[in-house]
Design a protein around this motif. Structure first.
Motif: not given
Length: 332
Positions: A245-263, A270-275
């Motif tokens: 996750v790097i940026g949101f030029t098309a907007g902030i998404p809604n992510i169904p977390l069940n996909l994270v579980l299934l996959k 990715v927060l480069w400045g903090e790195f």
């Protein structure tokens, strides 16, 4: 000296060219006579008060520059007046004739590296390299899916993914942009539909992504776009894949977390400045690697347009209109 100022929140049309005092470098700073300032999407967010950093007004936008040192702080070592350098400004100050840089985030330019290309190396290439190398640990032979593949971070990710030995699949919003990604190393690619995506458009997009990525899906997905495209891309991630996750030029998404579980996948911020702040030596190592990749011809910033300082607002408008390909720079 001349500088572009943000005096009120708003778009590129609110920026004004003014005479301001030259900055005086602090003990561990260098002052640089700016030759080139790259334009980045966070610059748009900052002048609109939509970024996490909100500097007090009036302020000078511009996040990364290249130029010539004309003064050094009393405690600076290893950098002297006359050195050709590039560096990140800390989200403001670059669109001016002179700017102060922290000495520990100021890098000497190799003679073969032009100022305009050097000014494009940090916020895009260093971010993409940190994402692929340090966060996703991209491996040779893996499939890398890059959204927004003709933008600054996206095109950098295409080149770096190829340099790291991945099979790169590019997604862009037009045939012209996709052709650019292919010229910079993408092995395959598709033109994405214009958002927002209804059910039919999302399914058709997913099917095309699955075909392009192959049976096992994408091991790593680089997403500087967000919006409706994120969920569709997540549906084609490989088992135990890594979603950046790097940026949101098309907007902030809604992510169904069940996909994270299934996959059984990871979603990685990715927060480069903090790195850079927390792991400065690792950041310096990455910049040295980028300079070596440039020397070997494996990466080369693509600059689509150049504007003089007084037209910096027009340069930012190109990003606002999502018409930019690769990088846009302001010459000072």
């Amino acid at each position: 000296m001349k500088a572009i100022l943000s005096t009120e929140p708003g778009g590129p049309e609110t920026l004004v060219l003014r005479e301001v005092l030259e900055p005086i470098p602090g003990p561990i700073e260098v002052r640089v006579r700016v030759v080139s300032c790259a334009v980045n999407y966070p610059d748009l967010l900052i002048i609109n008060d939509r970024y996490q950093d909100k500097p007090p007004r009036p302020f000078i936008p511009g996040s990364e520059i290249a130029g010539i040192v004309d003064a050094v702080g009393i405690n600076v070592e290893g950098i002297q007046v006359g050195d050709r350098v590039f560096g990140a400004t800390g989200n403001k100050g670059g669109m001016a004739e002179k700017v102060n840089l922290a000495a520990d985030n100021c890098f000497i330019l190799p003679q073969a590296l032009p100022f305009d290309e050097a000014s494009c190396l940090l916020l895009t290439y260093a971010t993409a390299f940190y994402a692929l190398k340090n966060r996703a640990r991209l491996q040779h032979g893996e499939v890398l899916l890059v959204l927004g593949a003709a933008g600054g971070v996206g095109l950098a990710a295409v080149e770096l993914g190829k340099a790291l030995g991945a099979r790169v699949v590019a997604v862009a919003s037009s045939e012209e942009k996709l052709a650019l990604a292919r010229r910079h190393g993408a092995d395959d690619g598709i033109v994405c539909p214009q958002g927002p995506l209804d059910h039919a458009a999302a399914k058709a997009f997913k099917d095309r992504l699955k075909t392009a990525c192959g049976k096992t899906g994408a091991n790593v997905i680089c997403d500087p776009v967000g919006g409706d495209y994120t969920e569709v891309a997540l549906r084609v991630i490989a088992h135990a894949g890594r979603y950046l996750v790097i940026g949101f030029t098309a907007g902030i998404p809604n992510i169904p977390l069940n996909l994270v579980l299934l996959k059984a996948c990871q979603i990685i911020g990715v927060l480069w400045g903090e790195f850079v702040s927390r792991e400065l030596s690792a950041h310096h190592e990455n910049v040295r690697s980028l300079l070596e990749l440039y020397r070997c011809g494996k990466i080369k910033p693509f600059i689509s347009e150049r504007f003089p300082l007084e037209q910096a607002g027009k340069a930012l408008a190109r990003l606002h209109e999502r018409r930019a390909m690769g990088k846009i720079v302001v010459h000072v």
